[in-house]
Design an enzyme around this catalytic site. Structure first.
Site, PDB file in Angstrom:
ATOM      1  CG  PHE A 252      16.122 -26.069   1.725  1.00  0.00           C
ATOM      2  CD1 PHE A 252      15.672 -26.310   3.007  1.00  0.00           C
ATOM      3  CD2 PHE A 252      17.355 -26.581   1.357  1.00  0.00           C
ATOM      4  CE1 PHE A 252      16.423 -27.051   3.900  1.00  0.00           C
ATOM      5  CE2 PHE A 252      18.115 -27.319   2.239  1.00  0.00           C
ATOM      6  CZ  PHE A 252      17.643 -27.558   3.518  1.00  0.00           C
ATOM      7  CB  SER A 283      10.548 -32.113   4.020  1.00  0.00           C
ATOM      8  OG  SER A 283      11.172 -32.449   5.258  1.00  0.00           O
ATOM      9  CG  ASP A 284      16.877 -30.500   2.340  1.00  0.00           C
ATOM     10  OD1 ASP A 284      17.473 -31.082   3.278  1.00  0.00           O
ATOM     11  OD2 ASP A 284      17.470 -30.056   1.346  1.00  0.00           O
ATOM     12  CG  PHE A 285      17.847 -30.833   8.525  1.00  0.00           C
ATOM     13  CD1 PHE A 285      18.099 -32.113   8.967  1.00  0.00           C
ATOM     14  CD2 PHE A 285      17.917 -29.792   9.442  1.00  0.00           C
ATOM     15  CE1 PHE A 285      18.443 -32.368  10.288  1.00  0.00           C
ATOM     16  CE2 PHE A 285      18.253 -30.025  10.755  1.00  0.00           C
ATOM     17  CZ  PHE A 285      18.511 -31.321  11.191  1.00  0.00           C
ATOM     18  CB  ALA A 287      12.098 -28.186   4.047  1.00  0.00           C
TER      19      ALA A 287
END
Length: 738
Positions: A252, A283-285, A287
């Site tokens: 993030f 990507s992260d959640f 992000a």
């Protein structure tokens, strides 16, 4: 985002620094089959030419399950959704898989979940895995978690988390392997191999620097020099790649001011070009939308363009690619070549995972389940070996017939799964024996176990009967007080400014100490805590972490001496929160601490930790001797063998983690006071001596310069061997010049 010229890139063609030896025995890393890779490339190319732009973008779309989910099922059928996360129920998983088969091109889905250390049977949390100092055991545990998870249809886990962190204020230290690059790399590789053996692909996370947020606050930026990035934070990712991880999750945070999700230098130039990663990057959640919050994207369309250009293949739950990439391509803002490159990587990973029926390496076969009894056996072994005995004054532990009447105090002793951190994955957890029941079953004949709940809840947020607990303690010969860090402050998004006990637990510790009965403090926690006051008031301290389904049974075995503790700290325990971030591998200063005002330290606290990295006691004792080297020097392309004798000088068998550290005495830049270079966990009978051998290559002694280039400098190296980073058996060797 455009690439610009920089000295940063002068090292890209250099070989990756070999990972230092962990000296453990996890399974070997997979070697890519060139013929299979060529066939995968051909199949991906043939499939790509059949895809519409909408279908290509669908392969980059990675939403989370949302109820009602019928619209997402339809999105899969139409090719607008190529992957899903957080689908747990086997019935829902089957529906999504059927929808993929019903799509025009019948492209299977990645179905991902946070199956980190539990699904049905809960293992101890990952920081406890690292406390075993047994990567091979971590590989077995990861395999068991994967076997349980894969049976219903999940094919990828968002694990392992391999961020190095020296700051226990950061809540996600519970998910990692602590502060050291070598230890972290050993567990990163082992966990990747284990999950894969159990039927799950992995998402090694979070690349990179997520574990170094300013102030220990989750999601904050990190300021990390290039040399430190390669020395400390990248080695676990090298190990994960070598172990075969198919995917990597970007972090993030910002690194040196640039969000990793939009950082082409890190994602493309370092991760792909230098480290040789050939899988997909997600990507992260959400992000990608958060690039707007970072101030590097004007809107969601701008964020989508920058993330894709950086090298982010999958947009997790952000809907940026789904909503804007098609129009961006049509408007000439995003070249179709960038879309095709990302889609090729996604499809190649799906072929490597065996999700297609015609996958060149063979279609995916989920291994048969291990059975609950087998999973529980590994979970108990992990718990047994993870417990760290910090203190044991006067051999207070183990509990024996001579211990007399034992008072067990604390509501946590009645708890099962309601106060331990299990992560978001999994369904209903298995039955767990309480510590009260486990301890009662294991005390000797004629011994009495008293019990007082003391607290109204397992995390000790308020009292239920303080005076009753004190009276129970006074009626006993030994007190075992179980305290627990509030589980709601471990994990993501729960950074702490205070590293003390939650609620009224410190008050209970003080009151019991005043009662006069010796106190054994059992601590369930997901991070290092500041225990200076508790340390003074307790006769013994045992760190139990969050021990999982078999944890309280294992805890009773250790408390009563059926099993000797053998865990070692994977992170430094500070005296106070003002010392963090803290690490054994700090750089020397111009004025080393002497107690004088004008030397490094604090005016109101000692500069040393309460308990150092690698510390952990047993119910026996070990002596180190005869540190020796195969030669006094080694060449820059050579190696040296190091051996040390370890003797069990106590009256019972035990396990010891033999640790080897080095310090480069003179270099062109300041080097850490100590660096872990090898470790082995050995078992010794009473009186037994074993010679433990390590081999170091000169490349294991390298560091990275300001351009990220590995440097091996000639000169003297001091070696330390012992049972912690405070080891005092010393020797020296030298690296010779050319």
């Amino acid at each position: 985002m455009r690439r610009g010229p920089s000295l940063f890139f002068t090292f890209l063609a250099l070989a990756v620094l070999p990972a230092p030896p962990a000296l453990s025995t996890p399974s070997p890393s997979p070697t890519p089959d060139r013929a299979i890779e060529a066939e995968i490339e051909a199949k991906v190319a043939a499939l790509l030419v059949q895809m519409t732009l909408r279908e290509k973008i669908g392969q980059l779309n990675f939403p989370s399950l949302a109820f009602p989910y019928e619209a997402q099922i339809e999105g899969v059928r139409e090719g607008r959704i190529g992957n899903m996360l957080n689908v747990v129920d086997p019935r829902h998983l089957a529906e999504f898989k059927a929808a993929g088969r019903a799509s025009r091109l019948k492209i299977p889905l990645i179905l991902a979940l946070d199956a980190i250390h539990s699904f049905h049977i809960a293992f101890p949390t990952p920081i406890a895995w690292a406390a075993t100092w047994r990567p091979a055991l971590a590989e077995q545990a990861a395999e068991m978690v994967a076997l349980e998870t894969a049976q219903g249809g999940v094919n990828l886990t968002f694990a392992p988390m391999i961020d190095i962190s020296r700051d226990p204020r950061w809540g996600r230290v519970i998910e990692g392997a602590g502060e050291d690059a070598l230890l972290g790399a050993a567990f990163a590789g082992a966990r990747v191999k284990g999950y894969r053996k159990g039927g799950l692909a992995t998402a090694a996370k979070h690349f990179v620097g997520y574990g170094a947020p300013e102030g220990g606050r989750d999601y904050n930026g990190a300021q990390i020099s290039l040399s430190e990035l390669f020395d400390r934070y990248i080695p676990p990712f090298e190990a994960a790649i070598a172990a075969g991880t198919d995917t990597i999750m970007a972090s993030f945070n910002t690194v040196n001011g640039v969000p990793v999700t939009a950082n082409r230098r890190l994602i493309t130039d370092v991760l792909r070009d230098r480290l040789g990663f050939r899988g997909l990057v997600m990507s992260d959640f959400v992000a990608i939308p958060e690039l707007i919050n970072h101030g590097v994207a004007a809107d969601l369309e701008d964020a989508a363009r920058k993330a894709l250009n950086a090298g982010i293949d999958l947009d997790m739950a952000g809907r940026a690619y789904d909503r804007y990439l098609e129009t961006a391509v049509e408007a000439g803002l995003v070249p179709i070549s960038e879309i095709d490159t990302a889609v090729r990587r996604v499809l190649a990973v799906k072929y490597r995972m065996g999700l297609f029926d015609d996958s060149p390496g063979g279609a995916r076969r989920v291994p048969p389940p291990a059975g609950e009894a087998a999973v529980r056996r590994v979970a108990r072994e992990m718990a047994r070996e993870s417990f760290v005995l910090l203190k044991n004054s006067g051999a207070t532990l183990p509990i024996t017939a001579q211990s007399g009447t034992v008072a067990l105090i604390g509501a946590a002793a009645l708890a099962t799964n309601d106060h331990s951190w299990y992560g978001p994955a999994g369904l209903e957890k298995a039955a767990t024996e309480t510590l009260r029941d486990a301890l009662a079953a294991r005390l000797g004949k004629g011994q009495t176990l008293l019990f007082a709940e003391a607290f109204a809840d397992p995390c000790g947020l308020s009292f239920k009967d303080k005076e009753g607990a004190i009276a129970t303690a006074r009626a006993a010969d030994l007190v075992v007080l179980v305290v627990a860090e509030d589980c709601t402050v471990s994990g993501e998004g729960v950074s702490r400014a205070d590293l003390g006990f939650s609620g009224v637990q410190s008050e209970m510790i003080a009151a019991l100490a005043e009662a006069g009965t010796p106190v054994v403090l059992v601590i369930e926690t997901g991070r290092p805590l500041a225990l200076a006051d508790a340390n003074e008031r307790s006769a013994a301290i045992l760190i139990a972490w969050h021990p999982g389904t078999e944890g309280r049974t294992a805890l009773a075995e250790v408390l009563t001496g059926a099993i000797a503790p053998s865990g070692k700290l994977p992170m430094t325990f500070p005296r106070s929160v003002g010392q963090v971030p803290i690490s054994y591998s700090d750089l020397p200063t111009s004025r080393p601490s002497t107690g004088d005002r004008y030397t490094t330290g604090y005016v109101d606290e000692k500069p040393t930790p309460l308990y150092p990295f690698g510390h952990g006691l047993s119910y026996t004792s070990f002596v180190y001797s005869k540190l020796a080297f195969s030669a006094p020097t080694l060449k820059r392309d050579g190696k040296i063998d190091i051996r040390v004798d370890v003797t069990n000088t106590g009256a019972r068998a035990g396990q010891e983690v033999v640790q080897l550290y080095t310090r480069q005495l003179v270099a062109s830049r300041s080097r850490p006071m100590r660096e872990l270079k090898g470790f082995q966990k050995i078992a010794l009978k009473p009186g037994q001596t074993r010679t433990v051998r390590f081999t170091l290559k000169a490349s294991d002694l390298a560091y990275h310069d300001d351009d990220g280039r590995p440097v091996i400098e000639p000169g003297k190296f001091r070696v330390f061997a012992g049972g912690s980073s405070a080891a005092d058996l010393e020797g020296e060797f030298a690296v010779a010049g050319d």
